[in-house]
Design a protein around this motif. Sequence first.
Motif, PDB file in Angstrom:
ATOM      1  N   LYS A 132       0.833  -1.209   0.000  1.00 32.55           N
ATOM      2  CA  LYS A 132       0.000   0.000   0.000  1.00 32.55           C
ATOM      3  C   LYS A 132       0.864   1.254   0.000  1.00 32.55           C
ATOM      4  O   LYS A 132       0.503   2.267  -0.608  1.00 32.55           O
ATOM      5  CB  LYS A 132      -0.942  -0.007   1.209  1.00 32.55           C
ATOM      6  CG  LYS A 132      -2.065  -1.030   1.098  1.00 32.55           C
ATOM      7  CD  LYS A 132      -2.998  -0.972   2.300  1.00 32.55           C
ATOM      8  CE  LYS A 132      -3.757   0.339   2.344  1.00 32.55           C
ATOM      9  NZ  LYS A 132      -4.704   0.381   3.482  1.00 32.55           N
ATOM     10  N   ALA A 133       2.007   1.197   0.670  1.00 32.18           N
ATOM     11  CA  ALA A 133       2.917   2.343   0.684  1.00 32.18           C
ATOM     12  C   ALA A 133       3.442   2.645  -0.710  1.00 32.18           C
ATOM     13  O   ALA A 133       3.814   3.785  -1.005  1.00 32.18           O
ATOM     14  CB  ALA A 133       4.079   2.078   1.644  1.00 32.18           C
ATOM     15  N   ARG A 134       3.454   1.630  -1.563  1.00 33.26           N
ATOM     16  CA  ARG A 134       3.879   1.797  -2.956  1.00 33.26           C
ATOM     17  C   ARG A 134       2.711   2.178  -3.867  1.00 33.26           C
ATOM     18  O   ARG A 134       2.876   2.300  -5.081  1.00 33.26           O
ATOM     19  CB  ARG A 134       4.536   0.515  -3.467  1.00 33.26           C
ATOM     20  CG  ARG A 134       5.871   0.194  -2.793  1.00 33.26           C
ATOM     21  CD  ARG A 134       6.387  -1.181  -3.187  1.00 33.26           C
ATOM     22  NE  ARG A 134       6.484  -1.354  -4.639  1.00 33.26           N
ATOM     23  CZ  ARG A 134       6.880  -2.482  -5.229  1.00 33.26           C
ATOM     24  NH1 ARG A 134       7.242  -3.533  -4.477  1.00 33.26           N
ATOM     25  NH2 ARG A 134       6.932  -2.570  -6.534  1.00 33.26           N
ATOM     26  N   GLY A 135       1.528   2.311  -3.277  1.00 34.58           N
ATOM     27  CA  GLY A 135       0.354   2.683  -4.057  1.00 34.58           C
ATOM     28  C   GLY A 135      -0.233   1.546  -4.863  1.00 34.58           C
ATOM     29  O   GLY A 135      -0.959   1.773  -5.840  1.00 34.58           O
ATOM     30  N   LEU A 136       0.030   0.300  -4.454  1.00 37.29           N
ATOM     31  CA  LEU A 136      -0.436  -0.864  -5.194  1.00 37.29           C
ATOM     32  C   LEU A 136      -1.704  -1.444  -4.571  1.00 37.29           C
ATOM     33  O   LEU A 136      -1.719  -1.788  -3.388  1.00 37.29           O
ATOM     34  CB  LEU A 136       0.646  -1.948  -5.214  1.00 37.29           C
ATOM     35  CG  LEU A 136       1.943  -1.578  -5.933  1.00 37.29           C
ATOM     36  CD1 LEU A 136       2.984  -2.669  -5.741  1.00 37.29           C
ATOM     37  CD2 LEU A 136       1.686  -1.348  -7.415  1.00 37.29           C
ATOM     38  N   PRO A 137      -2.776  -1.570  -5.356  1.00 37.42           N
ATOM     39  CA  PRO A 137      -3.979  -2.222  -4.837  1.00 37.42           C
ATOM     40  C   PRO A 137      -3.732  -3.712  -4.640  1.00 37.42           C
ATOM     41  O   PRO A 137      -2.940  -4.320  -5.377  1.00 37.42           O
ATOM     42  CB  PRO A 137      -5.027  -1.958  -5.918  1.00 37.42           C
ATOM     43  CG  PRO A 137      -4.238  -1.739  -7.158  1.00 37.42           C
ATOM     44  CD  PRO A 137      -2.954  -1.093  -6.732  1.00 37.42           C
ATOM     45  N   VAL A 138      -4.401  -4.303  -3.662  1.00 38.47           N
ATOM     46  CA  VAL A 138      -4.148  -5.695  -3.286  1.00 38.47           C
ATOM     47  C   VAL A 138      -5.436  -6.510  -3.284  1.00 38.47           C
ATOM     48  O   VAL A 138      -6.455  -6.066  -2.753  1.00 38.47           O
ATOM     49  CB  VAL A 138      -3.498  -5.778  -1.892  1.00 38.47           C
ATOM     50  CG1 VAL A 138      -3.337  -7.228  -1.447  1.00 38.47           C
ATOM     51  CG2 VAL A 138      -2.144  -5.071  -1.885  1.00 38.47           C
ATOM     52  N   LEU A 139      -5.354  -7.690  -3.880  1.00 37.26           N
ATOM     53  CA  LEU A 139      -6.399  -8.701  -3.735  1.00 37.26           C
ATOM     54  C   LEU A 139      -5.838  -9.749  -2.795  1.00 37.26           C
ATOM     55  O   LEU A 139      -4.835 -10.396  -3.094  1.00 37.26           O
ATOM     56  CB  LEU A 139      -6.744  -9.323  -5.090  1.00 37.26           C
ATOM     57  CG  LEU A 139      -8.002 -10.205  -5.192  1.00 37.26           C
ATOM     58  CD1 LEU A 139      -8.313 -10.513  -6.652  1.00 37.26           C
ATOM     59  CD2 LEU A 139      -7.897 -11.501  -4.422  1.00 37.26           C
ATOM     60  N   LEU A 140      -6.463  -9.923  -1.647  1.00 33.89           N
ATOM     61  CA  LEU A 140      -5.992 -10.884  -0.649  1.00 33.89           C
ATOM     62  C   LEU A 140      -6.761 -12.190  -0.814  1.00 33.89           C
ATOM     63  O   LEU A 140      -7.986 -12.226  -0.676  1.00 33.89           O
ATOM     64  CB  LEU A 140      -6.204 -10.318   0.757  1.00 33.89           C
ATOM     65  CG  LEU A 140      -5.697 -11.175   1.920  1.00 33.89           C
ATOM     66  CD1 LEU A 140      -4.180 -11.350   1.848  1.00 33.89           C
ATOM     67  CD2 LEU A 140      -6.089 -10.545   3.260  1.00 33.89           C
ATOM     68  N   ALA A 141      -6.030 -13.265  -1.122  1.00 34.83           N
ATOM     69  CA  ALA A 141      -6.630 -14.586  -1.279  1.00 34.83           C
ATOM     70  C   ALA A 141      -6.534 -15.338   0.047  1.00 34.83           C
ATOM     71  O   ALA A 141      -5.438 -15.606   0.538  1.00 34.83           O
ATOM     72  CB  ALA A 141      -5.921 -15.358  -2.379  1.00 34.83           C
ATOM     73  N   GLY A 142      -7.674 -15.656   0.609  1.00 31.15           N
ATOM     74  CA  GLY A 142      -7.702 -16.281   1.927  1.00 31.15           C
ATOM     75  C   GLY A 142      -7.425 -17.773   1.901  1.00 31.15           C
ATOM     76  O   GLY A 142      -7.457 -18.435   0.860  1.00 31.15           O
TER      77      GLY A 142
END
Length: 225
Positions: A132-142
């Motif tokens: 997030k600090a790099r401005g990258l959106p994340v999809l978290l796979a559980g």
Amino acid sequence: MRYGLPAPLCKFFASLALILSLSAPAAADAAGDGMTIVALGDSLTAGYMLGPDEGFTNQLEKALKAAGHENVTVVNAGVSGDTSSGGLARLDWAVGPEADAVIVELGANDALRAIDPDLTRKNLTEIVTRLKARGLPVLLAGMLAPPNLGRDYGENFNSIYPDLAESEGLILYPFFLDGVAGERALNLADGIHPTAEGVGVIVERILPKVELLIAEARERKTAGN
């Protein structure tokens, strides 16, 4: 004598030239609007025991292109046997500067090794924080803990992903192996790793979430321009 095209044809070609002049920049923009998604994970991402076109990233990229996302590239940053600690240790070089968005699929090996869920939670939180600090959106796979580890362990481990997604505003796919876990025909002989067909099920089910990730990444790109 006057030379030239009849008036109707002149109007036609003038209109055609105008249309082409307006559409050409748009086509060029679309062709250059590439996007790179990095899938940071373990053997489930790496494509354990599968052919070069059968793994998760290959099938996902193909499915995205079929859905109209022709300029999206999915990079395989999966390492078989990796834990959340391993993913954190290699994060900075595994997710390079070309990344526009990231799928984080880690934690399965933590559960298989009965690693303290608090450590897994800490590692995944740090990974997300850095991305997030790099401005990258994340999809978290559980992931879900094996039931043989007991109720307390399961509750502590399984809650990591929804908790983190809620607190950090992430796109969540609750269980990476949804529709595949426990299905003998969709898994290799070890009963853990999916076959190519099993990966196909995963891709089909996670695709809508990946499209949300792409939309978020494009919004961020637009806002940054």
